[in-house]
Design an enzyme around this catalytic site. Structure first.
Site, short mmCIF file in Angstrom:
data_model
loop_
_atom_site.label_atom_id
_atom_site.label_comp_id
_atom_site.label_asym_id
_atom_site.label_seq_id
_atom_site.Cartn_x
_atom_site.Cartn_y
_atom_site.Cartn_z
N SER A 263 0.86 -1.18 0.00
CA SER A 263 0.00 0.00 0.00
C SER A 263 0.90 1.23 0.00
O SER A 263 2.06 1.14 0.42
CB SER A 263 -0.86 0.01 1.27
OG SER A 263 -1.40 1.31 1.51
N TYR B 165 -2.62 -0.95 10.50
CA TYR B 165 -2.58 -1.18 9.05
C TYR B 165 -1.27 -0.67 8.45
O TYR B 165 -0.59 -1.37 7.70
CB TYR B 165 -3.78 -0.47 8.39
CG TYR B 165 -3.90 -0.70 6.91
CD1 TYR B 165 -4.52 -1.84 6.40
CD2 TYR B 165 -3.40 0.23 6.00
CE1 TYR B 165 -4.62 -2.04 5.04
CE2 TYR B 165 -3.50 0.04 4.63
CZ TYR B 165 -4.12 -1.11 4.16
OH TYR B 165 -4.22 -1.30 2.80
C1 BGC Z 1 -6.21 1.53 2.12
C2 BGC Z 1 -7.37 2.38 1.67
C3 BGC Z 1 -6.92 3.79 1.39
C4 BGC Z 1 -5.69 3.84 0.52
C5 BGC Z 1 -5.13 5.23 0.36
C6 BGC Z 1 -5.11 1.65 1.10
O1 BGC Z 1 -4.03 0.83 1.43
O2 BGC Z 1 -6.63 0.18 2.27
O3 BGC Z 1 -8.39 2.36 2.66
O4 BGC Z 1 -7.97 4.50 0.76
O5 BGC Z 1 -4.69 3.00 1.05
O6 BGC Z 1 -5.04 5.92 1.57
#
Ligand code: BGC
Length: 285
Positions: free
Chosen positions: A170, A183
């Site tokens: 991410s 996260y």
């Molecule tokens: C998350 C999303 C978020 C995106 C940008 C992703 O890894 O799961 O919820 O919108 O990152 O912030």
């Protein structure tokens, strides 16, 4: 005088499908493939000629629908329910894949979730859940895949690599994220696991890379795009001016899984519309 161009049939439509079958004969496993990015990736791998295992943990119907769509490309596919954070379930999933498909060439470790909370209110359950699915799940699946890649080695007719792993990361492996410490930590961990593993197995011609999506229209982040206000706010973070679609990530995954990216090792491909470009600095600083 006849030129080369004169002899070439006009290419007014898409090139023949065979040109797109860059993954023909390869065996792929995509985790968390019943929705969102995983679904898009699983379908695209099937379209590119791979046989695909569609892993999921909830939602039999959705997983079966993804399988049905993949089957239309003339490849094999089946759904496999397993929790990627369970060592036993992951081992059983790979065991079944080897029974059904003989081996694995491509692992896309995509399963992931969010359990958001302000830090002072974050329960240990929320912390552990996110770390165990997002990070430990990728470790468990990568370990099984690496064992098989090492056992089997390179099959030149299939791919110039002995195996490919794509870790779904991410932008939050780089961008800190208030209210989402579990996260962001899991994604930062994925980055370092991916790079350490890539360094370790590259001499065996196993390629490990990651994709770092930005904001993509999936069920994980509906609150970020469902209303006009939310979407407009989101766009202040995306220089390219549109939300990502699962297909944007899927195309990157097909490329990273194919020999077209054969010299790409241990890298993170950001597919984020420029979210990591510090858009706030376009007018400030
Ligand atoms: C998350 C999303 C978020 C995106 C940008 C992703 O890894 O799961 O919820 O919108 O990152 O912030």
């Amino acid at each position: 005088m006849t030129t080369e161009t004169d002899q070439t049939p006009a290419m007014t439509t898409a090139p023949p499908v065979a040109l797109h079958k860059v993954l023909a004969g390869q065996k792929a496993l995509v985790t968390g493939a019943n929705s969102g990015i995983g679904k898009g990736v699983a379908i695209a791998l099937g379209q590119a000629g791979a046989d695909v295992v569609v892993n999921y943990v909830d939602g039999d119907d959705a997983a079966n629908a993804v399988v049905a769509e993949i089957l239309t490309f003339g490849v094999k596919a089946y759904a496999h329910k397993a929790d990627v954070s369970s060592e036993a379930e992951v081992a059983a999933m790979f065991g079944k894949m080897f029974d059904q498909f003989g081996t694995i060439d491509i692992l896309v470790s995509n399963a992931g979730l969010q359990r958001d909370a302000p830090f002072q209110e974050m329960t240990l359950d929320k912390w552990n859940k996110v770390l165990s699915v997002n990070l430990t799940g990728q470790f468990l699946c990568a370990r099984e895949a690496v064992r098989e890649f090492l056992r089997r080695g390179i099959v030149p007719a299939t791919s110039s690599a002995a195996g490919k792993i794509i870790c779904m990361s991410s932008v939050h492996q780089e961008i800190p994220w208030a209210g989402h410490a579990n996260y962001a930590t899991s994604k930062g961990g994925i980055r370092m696991m991916m790079e350490s593993l890539a360094q370790e197995v590259a001499p065996h011609r196993i390629r490990v890379n990651a994709i770092a999506p930005g904001a993509v229209r999936t069920p994980i982040n509906t609150s970020a795009w469902q209303t006009k206000e939310a979407y407009d706010q989101l766009m202040t973070l995306v220089p390219y001016g549109r939300i990502g679609e699962p297909e944007d990530i899927a195309r990157a995954a097909v490329w990273l899984a194919s020999d077209h990216s054969d010299y790409v090792v241990g890298t993170t491909l950001f597919v984020d519309g420029g979210m990591t470009l510090y858009p706030g600095f376009a007018t400030g600083g």
